[in-house]
Motif scaffolding. Structure first.
Motif, mmCIF file in Angstrom:
data_model
loop_
_atom_site.group_PDB
_atom_site.id
_atom_site.type_symbol
_atom_site.label_atom_id
_atom_site.label_comp_id
_atom_site.label_asym_id
_atom_site.label_seq_id
_atom_site.Cartn_x
_atom_site.Cartn_y
_atom_site.Cartn_z
ATOM 1 N N GLY A 299 0.794 -1.235 0.000
ATOM 2 C CA GLY A 299 0.000 0.000 0.000
ATOM 3 C C GLY A 299 0.820 1.275 0.000
ATOM 4 N N GLN A 300 2.145 1.175 0.091
ATOM 5 C CA GLN A 300 2.995 2.393 0.071
ATOM 6 C C GLN A 300 3.495 2.628 -1.346
ATOM 7 O OE1 GLN A 300 5.513 1.247 3.686
ATOM 8 N NE2 GLN A 300 5.840 3.458 3.452
ATOM 9 N N ALA A 301 3.325 3.862 -1.819
ATOM 10 C CA ALA A 301 3.673 4.167 -3.216
ATOM 11 C C ALA A 301 5.187 4.049 -3.447
ATOM 12 C CB ALA A 301 3.206 5.570 -3.555
ATOM 13 N N TYR A 302 5.552 3.801 -4.690
ATOM 14 C CA TYR A 302 6.968 3.691 -5.076
ATOM 15 C C TYR A 302 7.447 4.992 -5.723
ATOM 16 C CZ TYR A 302 6.204 -1.278 -4.369
ATOM 17 O OH TYR A 302 5.893 -2.487 -3.814
ATOM 18 N N ASP A 303 8.735 5.288 -5.524
ATOM 19 C CA ASP A 303 9.359 6.442 -6.193
ATOM 20 C C ASP A 303 9.772 6.082 -7.616
ATOM 21 O OD1 ASP A 303 9.658 8.295 -3.807
ATOM 22 O OD2 ASP A 303 10.637 6.460 -3.088
ATOM 23 N N ARG A 351 4.157 7.001 -7.059
ATOM 24 C CA ARG A 351 3.761 8.274 -6.438
ATOM 25 C C ARG A 351 3.800 9.392 -7.485
ATOM 26 N NH1 ARG A 351 7.952 11.834 -6.212
ATOM 27 N NH2 ARG A 351 10.019 11.027 -5.697
ATOM 28 N N GLU A 352 3.071 10.461 -7.205
ATOM 29 C CA GLU A 352 3.121 11.632 -8.070
ATOM 30 C C GLU A 352 4.567 12.154 -8.099
ATOM 31 O OE1 GLU A 352 -0.295 14.336 -7.449
ATOM 32 O OE2 GLU A 352 1.271 15.874 -7.561
ATOM 33 N N GLY A 353 5.072 12.451 -9.271
ATOM 34 C CA GLY A 353 6.481 12.857 -9.389
ATOM 35 C C GLY A 353 7.421 11.673 -9.556
ATOM 36 N N TYR A 412 14.665 -1.949 -25.719
ATOM 37 C CA TYR A 412 13.869 -0.722 -25.801
ATOM 38 C C TYR A 412 13.737 -0.136 -24.406
ATOM 39 C CZ TYR A 412 9.790 2.315 -26.126
ATOM 40 O OH TYR A 412 8.940 3.388 -26.052
ATOM 41 N N TYR A 413 13.870 1.194 -24.320
ATOM 42 C CA TYR A 413 13.657 1.876 -23.042
ATOM 43 C C TYR A 413 12.774 3.103 -23.238
ATOM 44 C CZ TYR A 413 17.371 -0.787 -20.746
ATOM 45 O OH TYR A 413 18.124 -1.798 -20.186
ATOM 46 N N CYS A 414 11.861 3.316 -22.282
ATOM 47 C CA CYS A 414 11.104 4.563 -22.260
ATOM 48 C C CYS A 414 10.848 4.935 -20.795
ATOM 49 C CB CYS A 414 9.780 4.407 -23.015
ATOM 50 S SG CYS A 414 8.926 5.976 -23.204
ATOM 51 N N LEU A 415 11.183 6.176 -20.441
ATOM 52 C CA LEU A 415 10.989 6.647 -19.062
ATOM 53 C C LEU A 415 9.717 7.490 -19.026
ATOM 54 C CD1 LEU A 415 12.399 6.672 -16.258
ATOM 55 C CD2 LEU A 415 13.460 8.833 -16.940
ATOM 56 N N ILE A 416 8.822 7.142 -18.094
ATOM 57 C CA ILE A 416 7.535 7.825 -18.048
ATOM 58 C C ILE A 416 7.327 8.400 -16.645
ATOM 59 C CG2 ILE A 416 5.034 7.491 -18.370
ATOM 60 C CD1 ILE A 416 6.187 4.856 -19.971
ATOM 61 N N GLY A 417 7.076 9.714 -16.580
ATOM 62 C CA GLY A 417 6.897 10.369 -15.286
ATOM 63 C C GLY A 417 5.409 10.518 -14.956
ATOM 64 N N LYS A 418 5.115 10.563 -13.649
ATOM 65 C CA LYS A 418 3.723 10.761 -13.216
ATOM 66 C C LYS A 418 3.543 12.231 -12.846
ATOM 67 C CE LYS A 418 0.302 8.145 -10.790
ATOM 68 N NZ LYS A 418 0.121 6.932 -10.010
ATOM 69 N N THR A 419 2.673 12.900 -13.566
ATOM 70 C CA THR A 419 2.483 14.346 -13.376
ATOM 71 C C THR A 419 1.373 14.587 -12.342
ATOM 72 O OG1 THR A 419 0.907 14.378 -15.163
ATOM 73 C CG2 THR A 419 3.189 14.837 -15.747
ATOM 74 N N ALA A 420 1.235 15.867 -11.966
ATOM 75 C CA ALA A 420 0.292 16.215 -10.894
ATOM 76 C C ALA A 420 -1.163 16.034 -11.304
ATOM 77 C CB ALA A 420 0.548 17.657 -10.464
ATOM 78 N N HIS A 421 -1.503 16.385 -12.548
ATOM 79 C CA HIS A 421 -2.927 16.381 -12.901
ATOM 80 C C HIS A 421 -3.341 15.094 -13.590
ATOM 81 C CE1 HIS A 421 -0.568 19.885 -14.236
ATOM 82 N NE2 HIS A 421 -0.257 19.049 -15.189
#
Ligand code: SAM
Length: 422
Positions: A299-303, A351-353, A412-421
């Motif tokens: 239940g704890q978000a990952y960075d 997690r966000e960010g 293949y690599y792709c980095l995907i970030g989690k944004t605020a909205h």
């Protein structure tokens, strides 16, 4: 024979063969023939077809494999003809197929009289490139400028690549030690910890292997640890972790991280534990299905999340040439559905960010940029980030390292970030 006709995995069959053969020279010879026949399978099959008056029966698959192995030695290895013919004929007797001795003799001797006629013609693309037609078509369509280099790289011998455990010394010091032990090695340009040993050796002969100073890992796989951008204090999920190559590299390179190594395959997970023990590293090894976090997540978000997804493995054909025979076109949509499902299940755990690195050892766009594009459409809070990488083909989403590029596997690599909205 078992790989060609019974769908057996080459690695597994080679392991069985090693157990049956005590002399390392015999083990080496069997490995050379088995890998070589599969690398050159389509050209050898065509050559054999033109030499046989009628196809061999199913029950004679063993003789067919023996003939392919003989042709491989004659036409690819350049082994002297008398050694190949005598060896193959005596193998017929050892296999209790004395009746086939005359046939094997005649075919192998006949092949030498008819060298040009039995080579691949322009009409036979499978024999020309030593790949199944559907895969040639897919690679040509995806890489119109690069396809000859990719197809050639797939039948070449792969480099023997090592990853030096930074916690136990750097790669320059390790290379000096290798050279003192008589093994020439050079540094991989794209990987801070990578070395290629010019002649493959059993790992037990590598200095400090048992003590965890070094591991065997391709250069492209070594890119993951730095691309993930993990920092001290991060909670990290490696969602498809076994046998743990990338998990271990992360732990070797970043201090104070809490890594969960998840995999659905219990036997493969045991190898994660073995690797961690040998390398003196620590992570939380968890058996579970990445598509059902409710069964394993605390239940704890990952960075950071590393999603090294199950895939067609079309980027590592040079290491596993049986992939060309086993993989079927219908496998690809099934794999992309699974890749998308794993992405969707993991996304809420970030997690966000936070950032998710999507990776495959496939070179098929359907499993790579297309999976990412579809995921971005489903998740408005997902945004592709810049990858700091000096190799690979830049794509709209992510980068594709091609097989053979800078001595690396296709990845293949792709980095995907989690944004605020959302
Ligand atoms: C490409 S391999 C991972 C290689 C690994 N990351 C490494 O660097 O050593 C893909 C892994 O995904 C695992 N896998 C497949 N489906 C899964 C699922 N639904 N959940 C968790 N693991 C899965 C397979 O068992 C396999 O070990």
């Amino acid at each position: 024979m078992r790989v060609i006709h019974a769908g057996a995995l080459l690695d597994h069959e080679m392991e069985l063969a090693r157990q049956q053969l005590s002399d390392p020279r015999d083990q080496g010879f069997v490995q050379e023939c088995a890998y070589g026949v599969l690398r050159h399978y389509y050209a050898l099959r065509r050559r054999l077809g033109t030499l046989l008056a009628k196809p061999l029966k199913k029950r004679d698959a063993e003789i067919e494999a023996l003939l392919m192995s003989g042709l491989y030695q004659l036409f690819v290895l350049g082994t002297p003809a008398h050694a190949v013919v005598d060896g193959s004929a005596s193998a017929c007797r050892e296999l209790d197929r004395a009746w086939a001795t005359a046939l094997v003799n005649a075919i192998l001797r006949g092949s030498l009289r008819n060298v040009a006629a039995a080579g691949p013609g322009d009409d036979d693309q499978e024999a020309r490139w030593n790949h199944p037609r559907w895969l040639i078509d897919a690679i040509v369509a995806a890489y119109p400028a690069h396809y000859p280099a990719i197809l050639e790289a797939n039948i070449a011998r792969p480099p023997f690549t090592l990853r030096v455990n930074r916690r136990r010394g750097d790669r320059l010091a390790y290379r000096a030690e290798l050279e003192a032990a008589g093994f020439a090695a050079y540094l991989l340009p794209d990987c801070a910890d990578g070395l290629v040993v010019e002649t493959p050796v059993p790992v037990a002969r590598l200095p400090g292997f048992a003590a965890g100073r070094v591991s065997v890992q391709d250069g492209a796989a070594q890119l993951a640890a730095s691309l993930l951008g993990a920092k001290p204090g991060h909670r990290i999920l490696d969602a498809c972790a076994a046998p743990g190559g990338k998990t271990m590299h992360l732990l070797e390179t970043v201090d104070d991280i809490a890594v969960t190594a998840l995999d659905v395959d219990t036997a493969r997970l045991a190898r994660v534990r073995d690797n961690a023990r040998r390398l003196g590293l620590d992570c939380d090894v968890v058996i579970g299905d990445a598509t059902i976090p409710a069964t394993w997540w605390d239940g704890q978000a990952y960075d950071r999340i590393l999603l090294d997804a199950p895939c067609s493995a079309t980027g590592v054909i040079r290491r596993h040439p049986d992939i060309k025979l086993h993989r079927q076109p219908a496998d690809i949509p099934a794999l992309t559905a699974r890749q998308g499902a794993i992405f969707d299940a993991l996304w809420p755990l970030l997690r966000e960010g936070g950032k998710l690195l999507y990776a495959t050892c496939s070179i098929l766009p359907q499993e790579n940029a297309a999976v990412v594009a579809a995921a971005l459409a489903r998740h408005p809070d997902a945004a592709v980030e810049t990858l700091h990488l000096d190799c690979g083909v830049p794509l709209r989403h992510g980068r594709q390292v091609l097989p053979g590029e800078h001595d690396m596997d296709g990845f293949y690599y792709c980095l995907i970030g989690k944004t605020a909205h959302a």
